[in-house]
Scaffold this motif. Sequence first.
Motif, PDB file in Angstrom:
ATOM      1  N   SER A  31       0.808  -1.222   0.000  1.00 41.99           N
ATOM      2  CA  SER A  31       0.000   0.000   0.000  1.00 41.99           C
ATOM      3  C   SER A  31       0.840   1.271   0.000  1.00 41.99           C
ATOM      4  O   SER A  31       0.272   2.373  -0.026  1.00 41.99           O
ATOM      5  CB  SER A  31      -0.921   0.013   1.229  1.00 41.99           C
ATOM      6  N   GLU A  32       2.158   1.143   0.024  1.00 42.41           N
ATOM      7  CA  GLU A  32       3.014   2.326   0.058  1.00 42.41           C
ATOM      8  C   GLU A  32       2.736   3.221  -1.145  1.00 42.41           C
ATOM      9  O   GLU A  32       2.578   2.751  -2.269  1.00 42.41           O
ATOM     10  CB  GLU A  32       4.482   1.900   0.059  1.00 42.41           C
ATOM     11  N   ALA A  33       2.663   4.526  -0.902  1.00 39.26           N
ATOM     12  CA  ALA A  33       2.357   5.474  -1.967  1.00 39.26           C
ATOM     13  C   ALA A  33       3.561   5.681  -2.875  1.00 39.26           C
ATOM     14  O   ALA A  33       4.710   5.528  -2.454  1.00 39.26           O
ATOM     15  CB  ALA A  33       1.915   6.809  -1.367  1.00 39.26           C
ATOM     16  N   ARG A  34       3.293   5.996  -4.090  1.00 41.20           N
ATOM     17  CA  ARG A  34       4.357   6.387  -5.000  1.00 41.20           C
ATOM     18  C   ARG A  34       4.676   7.868  -4.761  1.00 41.20           C
ATOM     19  O   ARG A  34       3.805   8.617  -4.342  1.00 41.20           O
ATOM     20  CB  ARG A  34       3.907   6.156  -6.453  1.00 41.20           C
ATOM     21  N   PRO A  35       5.925   8.303  -4.970  1.00 43.70           N
ATOM     22  CA  PRO A  35       7.049   7.588  -5.572  1.00 43.70           C
ATOM     23  C   PRO A  35       7.885   6.752  -4.607  1.00 43.70           C
ATOM     24  O   PRO A  35       8.867   6.132  -5.024  1.00 43.70           O
ATOM     25  CB  PRO A  35       7.894   8.728  -6.147  1.00 43.70           C
ATOM     26  N   ALA A  36       7.522   6.723  -3.310  1.00 44.62           N
ATOM     27  CA  ALA A  36       8.282   5.897  -2.368  1.00 44.62           C
ATOM     28  C   ALA A  36       8.231   4.430  -2.791  1.00 44.62           C
ATOM     29  O   ALA A  36       9.212   3.694  -2.642  1.00 44.62           O
ATOM     30  CB  ALA A  36       7.725   6.063  -0.957  1.00 44.62           C
ATOM     31  N   PHE A  37       7.094   3.999  -3.332  1.00 49.70           N
ATOM     32  CA  PHE A  37       6.958   2.633  -3.844  1.00 49.70           C
ATOM     33  C   PHE A  37       8.015   2.381  -4.919  1.00 49.70           C
ATOM     34  O   PHE A  37       8.716   1.360  -4.897  1.00 49.70           O
ATOM     35  CB  PHE A  37       5.543   2.453  -4.410  1.00 49.70           C
ATOM     36  N   ASP A  38       8.142   3.300  -5.861  1.00 52.61           N
ATOM     37  CA  ASP A  38       9.104   3.143  -6.960  1.00 52.61           C
ATOM     38  C   ASP A  38      10.531   3.019  -6.445  1.00 52.61           C
ATOM     39  O   ASP A  38      11.353   2.283  -7.008  1.00 52.61           O
ATOM     40  CB  ASP A  38       9.032   4.334  -7.917  1.00 52.61           C
TER      41      ASP A  38
END
Length: 414
Positions: free
Chosen positions: A58-65
């Motif tokens: 569920s981590e939001a982008r751009p942290a996911f990227d």
Amino acid sequence: MSTTHPSRLAVLGGGPAGLMAAEIARAAGIDVHLFEAKGSVGRKFLIAGKGGLNLTHSEARPAFDARYRERAGEVGRWLDAFDADALRAWARGFGVDTYVGSSGRVFPLDRKAAPLLRAWVRRLKDTGVHFHVQHRWLGWDDAGALRFSTPEGETIFAADAVVLALGGGSWPQLGSDGAWTETLAQRGVDIAPLAPANCGFDIGWSPHLAGKHAGAPLKPVVAHWRDAHDRDHALQGECVLTETGIEGSLIYAIAANLRDAIARDGEAHLHLDLAPGRDQQRLHADLQKPRGSRSLGEHLRRHAGLDGAKTALVFETMDKTSLQDMAAIAATIKRLPLRLLRPRPLAETISSAGGVRLEALDDALMLHDLPGVFCAGEMLDWEAPTGGYLLTACFASGLLAGRGAADWLSGKRS
């Protein structure tokens, strides 16, 4: 590739990337044939879901990227086409609702992989995807047809385009043994050597620790390490002692850094804080309390909160003289040094790094040097920690490769 079967796509590999490529291409009207070396598809997918299918995060982008490290930019473009929300919506289309766990990981409500896989394969077959199991790819013949080893002997298959989704080099018993690297290298494809990712590491415990505490969890602990630029990092989590060293989710999260340090320096250094809830000053004060007739292990349990495994690590690290010094013990508990010798063998690891370099592919994941040949999934040169990031990128790359192959076959791109 010239064949007598126009608009026929061969997808090699029955993992999530291959199945997604097949789904997308078939939806575009392409005649899709999916080949799998084993007797059924999705074996690694099922094993990964054995303890609860961690579908995405569920981590939001751009942290996911950013979880994709050096490949964040490239994988981020894949996620622009199919991200975590899209994956959850896709699963919902099979009646599989998902929820976000306390760690941010996303699971099906029933936490099972099998119902989702069964529904997916059923839909693919219903829409006309042809499945060919026990077909192990051997490369191409002189006419450009695909060669397969089957229980009935070698066979060939002529296709107008190919999606390779053959996996990396981890868990070879499930089909991803990396044998394709030699075949593609012979065709001039640029391939980064396969390497362990999301792996444990060897340390070389004493027989006592290995025999008595292998399998014991360490939780919670904080890992401290330095990166290639000599910057300090820290991460709290859980890990597990093994007969040869250490593994677990905390170690997997930083495995790439540790592996690269070993490749660069011959070893990696990691420090564990075994008592993250107390600072060193307080810990020292607690340990100064009278010990009486109790053993040192019992004293550490009572006044430092250490269980048997953590106490064994302290004893493993310190000599008899330093174990008489409570200040030294407190310092070791807060910064226990570990020397990592090597990652565990590739065949044991959750995933692999390396593979077809992304520079060898265009934006649709077609090989520059082999027109009509697309690549997807773990066989590409990217890596990510566990937590749903691996599966998400496999799905997304499969979608792009399937779309690219369909467009290429339809004449929308040359």
